[in-house]
Design an enzyme around this catalytic site. Structure first.
Site: not given
Length: 171
Positions: A19, A22, A24-26, A137
């Site tokens: 993401c 690095n 939040c999402r990933s 995001d």
């Protein structure tokens, strides 16, 4: 990747989630799929990591809001942020991006030779969320955004893992 790491990870199917930063999402995708792999008893078959396009958060834990929402679903996020490196193209079988901008960035950087990794979009693995074309995001939003990301990633990670398991058993 060092020679010792290559030997340690040889034979494992390797997945890298990417993401923007690095945090939040990933890392959430990493934590969610690692739990699924553990629950399925498949730890010996997989290596999972995450990275960010930018280096703003290198060394940091995932965002506290993301950790809190993931913990409420039974996931532990304890990886440290790192920046995507060109060597990742040769070190991973699959690079999974969270949105179209991440996909375009990583695809542009992919070398013509020495790129073992297949680059895909996480949203392509969503089954229970029709019309959702990205993993948004949540960084600048509120709790609802973080909760949505966890739900989307649970859906996509399950389907991604099932597809990879099918490929691995067909070999």
């Amino acid at each position: 990747m060092t020679k010792d790491n290559q030997q340690e990870n040889s034979g494992k199917y390797s997945i890298l989630f990417v993401c923007l930063g690095n945090i939040c999402r990933s890392p959430a995708a990493e934590g969610i799929i690692k739990k699924m792999i553990r629950d399925d008893g498949l730890e010996s078959l997989y290596r999972v990591d995450s990275a960010g396009i930018g280096g703003w958060h290198v060394g940091q834990l995932p965002d506290s809001r993301m950790r809190r929402h993931c913990a409420a679903h039974g996931y532990r996020l304890d990886s440290r942020a790192r920046q995507f490196a060109d060597s990742d193209f040769g070190d991973f079988d699959l690079i999974v991006t969270m949105d179209a901008e991440n996909y375009a960035n990583i695809s542009r950087r992919a070398p013509q030779d020495g790129c073992r990794a297949e680059i895909v979009r996480m949203a392509d693995f969503l089954a229970s969320h029709p019309g959702q074309h990205t993993i948004p995001d949540p960084y600048y939003g509120g709790d609802n955004g973080f909760e949505l990301v966890v739900e989307l990633l649970e859906d996509a990670c399950r389907n991604l893992l099932d597809r990879i398991n099918e490929k691995l058993t067909d070999k």
